[in-house]
Enzyme design. Sequence first.
Site, PDB file in Angstrom:
ATOM      1  N   GLU A  46       0.904  -1.220   0.087  1.00  0.00           N
ATOM      2  CA  GLU A  46      -0.038   0.137  -0.062  1.00  0.00           C
ATOM      3  C   GLU A  46       0.898   1.277  -0.093  1.00  0.00           C
ATOM      4  O   GLU A  46       0.483   2.301  -0.774  1.00  0.00           O
ATOM      5  CB  GLU A  46      -0.969   0.100   1.013  1.00  0.00           C
ATOM      6  N   ASN A  50       1.242   3.759  -3.187  1.00  0.00           N
ATOM      7  CA  ASN A  50       0.827   5.355  -2.969  1.00  0.00           C
ATOM      8  C   ASN A  50       2.019   6.076  -3.617  1.00  0.00           C
ATOM      9  O   ASN A  50       1.710   7.176  -4.049  1.00  0.00           O
ATOM     10  CB  ASN A  50       0.588   5.694  -1.684  1.00  0.00           C
ATOM     11  N   ARG A 105      -9.013   3.180  -7.958  1.00  0.00           N
ATOM     12  CA  ARG A 105      -8.297   2.982  -6.719  1.00  0.00           C
ATOM     13  C   ARG A 105      -9.311   2.867  -5.677  1.00  0.00           C
ATOM     14  O   ARG A 105     -10.459   3.698  -5.603  1.00  0.00           O
ATOM     15  CB  ARG A 105      -7.278   3.817  -6.441  1.00  0.00           C
TER      16      ARG A 105
END
Length: 146
Positions: A46, A50, A105
């Site tokens: 994650e 990002n 997303r």
Amino acid sequence: MRNEMHLQFSARSENESFARVTVAAFVAQLDPTTDELTEIKTVVSEAVTNAIIHGYNNDPNGIVSISVIIEDGVVHLTVRDEGVGIPDIEEARQPLFTTKPELERSGMGFTIMENFMDEVIVESEVNKGTTVYLKKAYCEKQTLCN
């Protein structure tokens, strides 16, 4: 006992799995459960995703840096980019918030990190980048920590 590793790589989506596996292999010295290893891999995924998608807008010339320090059964994980930064960190941490709805997303990255880690600190400056500090204690059941 303190042990640490540092990793830098191009902001390319194919490097996300490399980062995830590398960090998990390093954390494995604490003998975490399979579920705990899955959680740390998910958190790395994650944070790195990002950085690549939001920090660098998929520009492969960007560099993502990861540091992992293990000390007394506690994992200190830092993921850093020098991308566009986050204008409103509190908004970005809200479940389902995303700046890239066209990519479908989920906007759950920070929420997932917060659920799997003991502590999540996000520092960011627009046009300078973002640093995510994550902490997880594995001490409670480890004989290494006694």
